[in-house]
Motif scaffolding. Structure first.
Motif, PDB file in Angstrom:
ATOM      1  N   THR A   1      35.434  -8.357 -18.644  1.00  0.00           N
ATOM      2  CA  THR A   1      35.452  -7.378 -17.306  1.00  0.00           C
ATOM      3  C   THR A   1      36.494  -6.385 -17.322  1.00  0.00           C
ATOM      4  O   THR A   1      36.245  -5.172 -16.888  1.00  0.00           O
ATOM      5  N   ALA A   2      37.863  -6.504 -17.515  1.00  0.00           N
ATOM      6  CA  ALA A   2      38.635  -5.641 -17.611  1.00  0.00           C
ATOM      7  C   ALA A   2      38.510  -4.421 -18.632  1.00  0.00           C
ATOM      8  O   ALA A   2      38.621  -3.378 -18.218  1.00  0.00           O
ATOM      9  N   PHE A   3      37.893  -4.823 -19.930  1.00  0.00           N
ATOM     10  CA  PHE A   3      37.690  -3.783 -21.021  1.00  0.00           C
ATOM     11  C   PHE A   3      36.219  -2.847 -20.520  1.00  0.00           C
ATOM     12  O   PHE A   3      36.588  -1.786 -20.498  1.00  0.00           O
TER      13      PHE A   3
ATOM     14  N   VAL B   1      29.008  -9.261 -13.006  1.00  0.00           N
ATOM     15  CA  VAL B   1      27.698  -9.748 -13.295  1.00  0.00           C
ATOM     16  C   VAL B   1      27.384  -9.571 -14.958  1.00  0.00           C
ATOM     17  O   VAL B   1      26.873 -10.471 -15.352  1.00  0.00           O
ATOM     18  N   PHE B   2      27.546  -8.478 -15.445  1.00  0.00           N
ATOM     19  CA  PHE B   2      27.030  -8.141 -16.695  1.00  0.00           C
ATOM     20  C   PHE B   2      28.141  -8.763 -17.513  1.00  0.00           C
ATOM     21  O   PHE B   2      27.266  -9.188 -18.661  1.00  0.00           O
ATOM     22  N   THR B   3      28.886  -8.890 -17.464  1.00  0.00           N
ATOM     23  CA  THR B   3      30.040  -9.465 -18.263  1.00  0.00           C
ATOM     24  C   THR B   3      29.681 -10.987 -18.359  1.00  0.00           C
ATOM     25  O   THR B   3      29.947 -11.623 -19.412  1.00  0.00           O
ATOM     26  N   TRP B   4      29.497 -11.678 -17.150  1.00  0.00           N
ATOM     27  CA  TRP B   4      29.121 -12.746 -16.912  1.00  0.00           C
ATOM     28  C   TRP B   4      27.835 -13.300 -17.915  1.00  0.00           C
ATOM     29  O   TRP B   4      27.991 -14.379 -18.345  1.00  0.00           O
ATOM     30  N   ILE B   5      26.739 -12.424 -17.936  1.00  0.00           N
ATOM     31  CA  ILE B   5      25.830 -12.566 -18.555  1.00  0.00           C
ATOM     32  C   ILE B   5      26.234 -12.625 -20.107  1.00  0.00           C
ATOM     33  O   ILE B   5      25.605 -13.563 -20.926  1.00  0.00           O
TER      34      ILE B   5
END
Length: 221
Positions: free
Chosen positions: A73-75, A167-171
């Motif tokens: 997420t940070a990246f 959300v996208f990173t979690w996916i």
């Protein structure tokens, strides 16, 4: 022109199928050279955003797949913010200067629009980031063309895209299991009530100062 060319050349390269086919080599390279892969990932993501190329969603999911939820997420947020800032600066330096001159010289609706945006600058910038229906490149260009402050654009972008990036990173964190089952990551999860509800709630909070000012203005009248 660059965006159109990129869309044509990269339409097959930046896809979940490409990620599926190369996931083992990507993971091996990450384990051997984490810093190098992180730098490449961020650079590619910045270029995707800066030139409005296709593949930003795939890149965000890839960030979670390669680096995990928090680092990914940070990246993702860092790269997307840098890319957005590059678009902003380019638009401000090009068409933006001409449009700003016309707005400053006008006394009609354009001038009122600019004044209204500046009065509610922070709230509007957050709304552009939090409302999923607003395309990312639109949220990058419009503020530049109407003359918002660059520093406000930067920090509202960095904070405003965090919910979607999570959300996208979690996916992406669970994408390996999806591939093992022969499936494809389901990005429609963004529109599920448990996801879209909190995001729209944040959008409502961003719009609250605008609503309060509007109601106060009516009372004064």
């Amino acid at each position: 022109m660059v965006a159109a060319l990129g869309a044509f050349l990269l339409r097959d390269a930046l896809s979940f199928e490409t990620l599926r086919e190369n996931r083992e080599s990507l993971l091996a390279f990450r384990d051997a050279n984490f810093t190098g892969l992180a730098a490449i990932f961020i650079a590619v993501y910045v270029l995707i955003v800066a030139f409005s190329l296709p593949g930003a969603a795939v890149a965000s999911v890839t960030g979670g797949f390669l680096f995990g939820l928090w680092v990914g997420t940070a990246f993702n947020v860092f790269a997307a913010t840098i890319g957005a800032c590059l678009i902003f600066v380019a638009a401000r330096a090009g068409l933006g200067e001409m449009l700003m001159a016309r707005i400053e010289a006008s006394n009609g609706k354009l001038k009122k629009l600019q004044a209204g945006l500046r009065e509610n600058e922070i709230s509007v910038l957050f709304l552009l980031r939090l409302v999923p229906a607003v395309p990312f490149f639109v949220a990058n260009l419009v503020p530049a063309l109407v003359g918002v402050r660059f520093v406000n654009f930067v920090w509202t972008t960095a904070l405003g895209i965090i919910p979607g990036a999570l959300v996208f990173t979690w996916i992406g964190v669970g994408v390996g299991e999806v591939f093992d089952q022969g499936g494809t990551p389901d990005l429609s999860i963004l529109w599920s009530p448990q996801i879209i509800g909190p995001i729209l709630g944040l959008a409502g909070l961003a719009a609250l100062p605008i609503l309060i000012k509007a109601l106060r203005g009516k009372k004064e009248i």
